[in-house]
Design a protein around this motif. Structure first.
Motif, short mmCIF file in Angstrom:
data_model
loop_
_atom_site.label_atom_id
_atom_site.label_comp_id
_atom_site.label_asym_id
_atom_site.label_seq_id
_atom_site.Cartn_x
_atom_site.Cartn_y
_atom_site.Cartn_z
N SER A 186 -10.39 9.13 28.95
CA SER A 186 -11.16 9.76 27.89
C SER A 186 -12.05 10.85 28.47
CB SER A 186 -12.01 8.70 27.19
OG SER A 186 -12.86 9.29 26.25
N ASP A 187 -12.07 11.99 27.79
CA ASP A 187 -12.95 13.08 28.21
C ASP A 187 -14.34 12.99 27.60
OD1 ASP A 187 -10.99 14.31 29.80
OD2 ASP A 187 -10.18 15.42 28.10
N ASN A 188 -14.46 12.29 26.47
CA ASN A 188 -15.70 12.23 25.71
C ASN A 188 -16.05 10.80 25.33
OD1 ASN A 188 -15.94 15.16 25.37
ND2 ASN A 188 -14.11 14.94 24.11
N ALA A 189 -17.33 10.58 25.08
CA ALA A 189 -17.78 9.27 24.60
C ALA A 189 -19.05 9.47 23.77
CB ALA A 189 -18.04 8.33 25.77
N PHE A 190 -18.94 9.15 22.49
CA PHE A 190 -20.06 9.31 21.56
C PHE A 190 -20.44 7.96 20.95
CE2 PHE A 190 -18.14 13.44 21.86
CZ PHE A 190 -19.23 14.28 21.94
N ALA A 191 -21.74 7.67 20.93
CA ALA A 191 -22.23 6.38 20.42
C ALA A 191 -22.68 6.51 18.97
CB ALA A 191 -23.37 5.90 21.29
N TYR A 192 -22.38 5.48 18.19
CA TYR A 192 -22.79 5.39 16.79
C TYR A 192 -23.34 3.99 16.57
CZ TYR A 192 -19.82 9.48 16.53
OH TYR A 192 -19.25 10.71 16.76
N VAL A 193 -24.52 3.91 15.95
CA VAL A 193 -25.16 2.63 15.69
C VAL A 193 -25.50 2.57 14.21
CG1 VAL A 193 -27.11 1.13 16.22
CG2 VAL A 193 -26.12 2.55 18.01
N LYS A 194 -25.21 1.40 13.62
CA LYS A 194 -25.53 1.18 12.21
C LYS A 194 -26.18 -0.19 12.08
CE LYS A 194 -21.58 3.82 10.66
NZ LYS A 194 -20.22 3.72 11.11
N PRO B 61 -26.84 4.20 8.97
CA PRO B 61 -26.81 4.79 10.31
C PRO B 61 -28.18 4.76 10.98
CG PRO B 61 -25.77 6.25 8.70
CD PRO B 61 -26.44 5.15 7.93
N PHE B 62 -28.17 4.47 12.26
CA PHE B 62 -29.38 4.51 13.07
C PHE B 62 -29.19 5.64 14.08
CE2 PHE B 62 -32.01 3.51 16.69
CZ PHE B 62 -33.19 3.09 16.10
N PRO B 63 -29.96 6.72 13.94
CA PRO B 63 -29.76 7.86 14.85
C PRO B 63 -30.22 7.55 16.27
CG PRO B 63 -31.62 8.25 13.40
CD PRO B 63 -31.02 6.94 12.98
N LEU B 64 -29.35 7.81 17.22
CA LEU B 64 -29.69 7.65 18.63
C LEU B 64 -30.29 8.96 19.15
CD1 LEU B 64 -26.50 5.80 19.89
CD2 LEU B 64 -28.78 4.84 19.62
N PRO B 65 -31.24 8.87 20.09
CA PRO B 65 -31.82 10.09 20.66
C PRO B 65 -30.76 11.00 21.30
CG PRO B 65 -33.09 8.17 21.31
CD PRO B 65 -31.86 7.67 20.62
N ASN B 66 -29.76 10.42 21.96
CA ASN B 66 -28.70 11.22 22.59
C ASN B 66 -27.38 10.46 22.46
OD1 ASN B 66 -27.17 12.99 24.02
ND2 ASN B 66 -28.50 13.06 25.81
N PRO B 67 -26.63 10.69 21.37
CA PRO B 67 -25.39 9.94 21.16
C PRO B 67 -24.24 10.33 22.10
CG PRO B 67 -25.69 11.54 19.42
CD PRO B 67 -26.93 11.57 20.26
N ASP B 68 -24.32 11.51 22.74
CA ASP B 68 -23.27 11.94 23.65
C ASP B 68 -23.46 11.24 25.00
OD1 ASP B 68 -21.50 13.21 25.40
OD2 ASP B 68 -21.89 15.20 24.56
N ALA B 69 -22.73 10.16 25.20
CA ALA B 69 -22.90 9.35 26.41
C ALA B 69 -22.58 10.13 27.68
CB ALA B 69 -22.02 8.11 26.33
N CYS B 70 -21.71 11.12 27.59
CA CYS B 70 -21.35 11.91 28.77
C CYS B 70 -22.48 12.84 29.20
CB CYS B 70 -20.10 12.73 28.50
SG CYS B 70 -18.64 11.73 28.15
N MET B 71 -23.30 13.25 28.25
CA MET B 71 -24.38 14.20 28.54
C MET B 71 -25.73 13.51 28.75
SD MET B 71 -22.73 16.97 28.64
CE MET B 71 -24.01 18.20 28.72
#
Length: 150
Positions: free
Chosen positions: A63-71, A80-90
């Motif tokens: 996988s090139d990317n990984a994005f987190a989503y929380v509910k 939805p619960f917004p994460l401060p930085n959902p882009d796990a790669c960054m």
């Protein structure tokens, strides 16, 4: 004996291996989840506190990317619960270094603040780490009950 030593070490660190249900980990497999400042499952999260979720998982594909989503799921409604930085790669705190390789084990970490504005409530948290390249397949997906307390 190793399991007992690991359990004792986690208790000393104030972490607990939580009870969870896999909710569709297609592109990976969860091997363990802990939450900081949590000594029982379901975790009791105090308002105004910060909690670090650590998920160990093994990939089933690259996988090139990984994005987190929380509910938060309450009475069947997912909010939805917004994460401060959902882009796990960054996110330098996520412990994830992309690209992810097939058949490797990774540790994903994220710290969540629990707002003082939240009500005292029992809720099910759904947490997904998705690979955007593979049409949003879940690298992992889990649900776990939590209790927000004052």
């Amino acid at each position: 004996m190793k399991s007992l030593a690991l359990f004792a070490a986690l208790l000393v660190l104030g972490e607990c291996a939580i009870t969870y249900k896999d909710c569709g980990s297609v592109a990976g497999k969860i091997t363990g989840i802990t939450v900081s400042n949590c000594t029982t499952s379901p975790c009791q999260l105090k308002k105004g506190g910060n909690y670090t979720v650590n998920v160990t998982f093994a990939t089933k594909e690259a996988s090139d990317n990984a994005f987190a989503y929380v509910k938060g799921i309450l009475d069947g409604i997912a909010v939805p619960f917004p994460l401060p930085n959902p882009d796990a790669c960054m996110d330098p705190n996520s412990q994830i270094k992309c690209p992810l390789k097939n058949n490797q084990t990774y540790l994903y970490s994220a710290t969540l603040p629990v707002s003082k504005e939240y009500p005292d409530v029992k809720v099910v948290v759904k947490w997904e780490l998705q690979d955007a390249k593979t049409n949003g397949n879940d690298l992992f997906c889990f649900e776990t009950p939590i209790v927000v307390v004052g």
